[in-house]
Design a protein around this motif. Structure first.
Motif, PDB file in Angstrom:
ATOM      1  N   GLY A  17      -5.475   2.031  -6.525  1.00 23.73           N
ATOM      2  CA  GLY A  17      -6.054   0.866  -7.200  1.00 23.73           C
ATOM      3  C   GLY A  17      -7.540   0.935  -7.480  1.00 23.73           C
ATOM      4  N   THR A  22       0.831  -1.216   0.000  1.00 27.89           N
ATOM      5  CA  THR A  22       0.000   0.000   0.000  1.00 27.89           C
ATOM      6  C   THR A  22       0.861   1.260   0.000  1.00 27.89           C
ATOM      7  N   ARG A  48      -6.306   6.389  -8.332  1.00 29.92           N
ATOM      8  CA  ARG A  48      -5.736   5.391  -9.245  1.00 29.92           C
ATOM      9  C   ARG A  48      -4.523   4.714  -8.603  1.00 29.92           C
ATOM     10  N   ARG A  49      -3.664   5.499  -7.948  1.00 34.69           N
ATOM     11  CA  ARG A  49      -2.512   4.907  -7.246  1.00 34.69           C
ATOM     12  C   ARG A  49      -2.976   3.822  -6.280  1.00 34.69           C
ATOM     13  N   ARG A 109       2.134   1.646  -3.458  1.00 34.09           N
ATOM     14  CA  ARG A 109       1.068   2.167  -4.328  1.00 34.09           C
ATOM     15  C   ARG A 109       0.976   3.680  -4.219  1.00 34.09           C
ATOM     16  N   PRO A 127      -8.042  -1.108  -3.529  1.00 34.74           N
ATOM     17  CA  PRO A 127      -7.515  -1.903  -4.649  1.00 34.74           C
ATOM     18  C   PRO A 127      -8.272  -3.213  -4.865  1.00 34.74           C
ATOM     19  N   PRO A 141     -12.362  -3.854  -6.893  1.00 32.57           N
ATOM     20  CA  PRO A 141     -11.832  -2.504  -6.624  1.00 32.57           C
ATOM     21  C   PRO A 141     -12.958  -1.524  -6.307  1.00 32.57           C
TER      22      PRO A 141
END
Lengths: 384, 384
Positions: free
Chosen positions: B190, A185, B187-188, A188, B156, B167
């Motif tokens: 997810g 995470t 978006r990062r 991400r 995510p 998601p």
């Protein structure tokens, strides 16, 4: 066979042991499911959703606890709840069996068969029943969100018209399931991530998630039963602490996840280390309920020390109740289905899933480790 | 030339107008910098850091406001603070010039030259001074973190031993700077992201960040001064709302960012739309301080309606004070350096950066839009 799903009563517990989707599957297999009224309320499943799935929604808690063959829960029952279970009934729940000798003795003496979801073996065969893992993963994810929300900085590197923002540095201590999900995470979100674990075997997993693995060369075995980390010697502890200190100092965020089953969590981040961190840094301690990995941790509180925020989390999986319940439901229903043969519960104690998980049966504590723990804590100590 | 950096006094304001790094640069250029004692405390810069950078740390607020040639701030001064400015001094700060006619009149009558950081033109030349953009970007980032922390689900998609986690679906309304950073952050993490904006020109930016652009074909111009969205006709509003309703319904998270400068924020997410969302969904309203884009928004509160959490955020950039201050410092010091010729402030009103930004000068409100606003609000209305 009648199976009851109980509404959780612990403060802050928002999960439910079985979601409607999985109720429907069990009903299709001929099982009768009773669900306590409003059991799914805090995880956003209505009574109607349960009724539509084929469950009977029941408000009478005495009936719910007293009549069914199997009772399903998330958190351990309190003594009053457990007292309603009839002899011969089966309770499947998290039971914290190595920290709750009173409940273990009570369940045994009532003649309840109980299976602790925490004791599912970490084998390939039992993977889909492994509630500790499914819930730890949520804790690791949520820990990073809490850290990112508390940090006075961005996590990602950004190139802006007003200059470049450096990425946050995150140091994760303990690369078990929670630690690995925390790494994933934080990556991400664009942070630079370092991770430490005393078990060298996790190096590849850490690296595959894009983090740097911090290693301490120890001359002893660090892997205990079930693949968890085990307690190490004093010299190993000192070497470990020196390494940890160095990486804590340069981190914006430290996330600690080190727990030893049935023991107080090891102290890994000392007061001195916290004092050396940059002002504004954040520590999230996932071991807060077991005493904490950081000297300043207080369970359930966010504490400011040396301008560092120390967040002592409690039951993070409950704060993501939809998916935590979904995964837990899958874990517990897979175990349940595994135990049912020809419509009845069939406990084969030669099967390691049964023998690892079952803690009380036929009036006795039938699990060696749990029995030894209960013995050791129930004897009055000789020295004050 | 003496320049003062004032400690912010608004509740919750944790930023500082100039960080030590940029103090050092200005000192090197021969400027004398005064910094109010503890001005950097909440953004984790100490008095010592300012002293080392070459600033003089001063506790006497009357001197700090009254003596320097230029005073730098983040948030608009209150009347008492502004009252301490001497005639001929220059104030550079956010001033909310289109929502604060009293301050505008006060600054003019005191003979203060004031430049509003919100009015920096959105031109390539002024990009590095654009504080609205640098701070909006932080708001967009933080909005997603708050939404993710409040959502009872993972963001995510995850494939686990206990099944697949779908998601989260995030719908972002308004693809300005805040909206674009919200898209990037979601978006990062997810999520599947959809974004709506009445300006079709932002389609490519939205898509380049991995989000789906939701378009409403309108037969009118939707882009106002400076590239911001402008108010549209009633029929365009209705068509827009119908489209929005459809996407709000299927979202787990809605983030609204629609603001029209100097006006109440448009109502985009109605009570009915909220009632149709899935229980457990989350709305983060970045326009809460301007009245909100959602019917249920209350500024500074998280409200549960129809089992949907409506988060009315206030001043999110202040909650990321290290990087918010770093970027703001860069914005304000770039403007300052741009205005200084041969060691003194030189306002050339033929320059669009100066003419766009300067709101009061030589006893008058010199900015047309601000003057018209002050006129319109200071006249008593005829109809009650």
């Amino acid at each position: 066979m009648k199976i009851a799903v109980i509404k959780e009563t612990n403060p802050g517990e928002q999960r439910v042991a079985l979601i409607p989707d999985l109720v429907a599957r069990l009903v299709k297999q001929g099982l009768e499911i009773w669900v306590e009224a409003r059991a799914g309320e805090k995880s956003f499943w209505s009574n109607e959703a349960y009724t539509q799935a084929g469950a009977e929604v029941i408000a009478d808690t005495d009936r719910l606890w007293g009549e069914p063959d199997v009772v399903l829960k998330v958190a351990p029952p309190n003594p009053a709840e457990a007292g309603k279970l009839r002899s011969g009934a089966t309770l499947i729940s998290c039971l914290t069996p190595l920290a709750n000798e009173q409940l273990m003795s009570q369940l045994a003496s009532q003649g309840v068969t109980s299976l602790a979801m925490e004791l599912i073996p970490r084998s390939t065969r039992a993977q889909s029943m492994d509630a500790l893992s499914s819930q730890a993963s949520i804790a690791g994810y949520k820990a990073v969100l809490l850290a990112a929300a508390a940090l006075p900085k961005y996590f990602p590197m950004l190139t802006t018209a007003a200059g470049t923002i450096a990425p946050a540095k995150v140091f994760i201590i303990g690369a078990g399931v929670a630690g690995l999900q925390a790494i994933a995470t934080a990556r991400r979100l664009g942070a630079i991530v370092e991770a430490f674990d005393i078990r060298p075997a996790v190096r590849e997993e850490v690296q595959s998630l894009g983090a740097k693995f911090i290693e301490v060369p120890l001359n002893e075995d660090t892997v205990g039963e079930n693949g968890y980390a085990k307690e190490v010697s004093q010299s190993a502890k000192e070497l470990t602490q020196a390494t940890i200190a160095q990486h804590v100092r340069s981190a914006d965020v430290v996330i600690t996840t080190a727990q030893v089953p049935g023991k107080k969590a090891p102290l890994l981040v000392t007061a001195e280390m916290v004092s050396q961190m940059r002002p504004g840094s954040v520590i999230v301690d996932l071991a807060a309920e077991q005493g904490g990995n950081c000297a300043y941790t207080e369970a359930g509180k966010s504490i400011d020390r040396h301008q560092v925020m120390v967040i002592g989390t409690i039951n993070l999986p409950a704060s993501v109740p939809v998916h935590a319940s979904q995964l837990y439901s899958k874990n517990i229903s897979t175990l349940l289905q595994y135990l049912i043969k020809d419509g009845v519960l069939n406990l084969d104690f030669t099967d390691d899933i049964v023998s690892s998980t079952c803690v009380t049966h036929e009036g006795k504590i039938c699990h060696d480790r749990v029995r030894n723990f209960v013995k050791s804590t129930s004897q009055p100590s000789v020295v004050a």
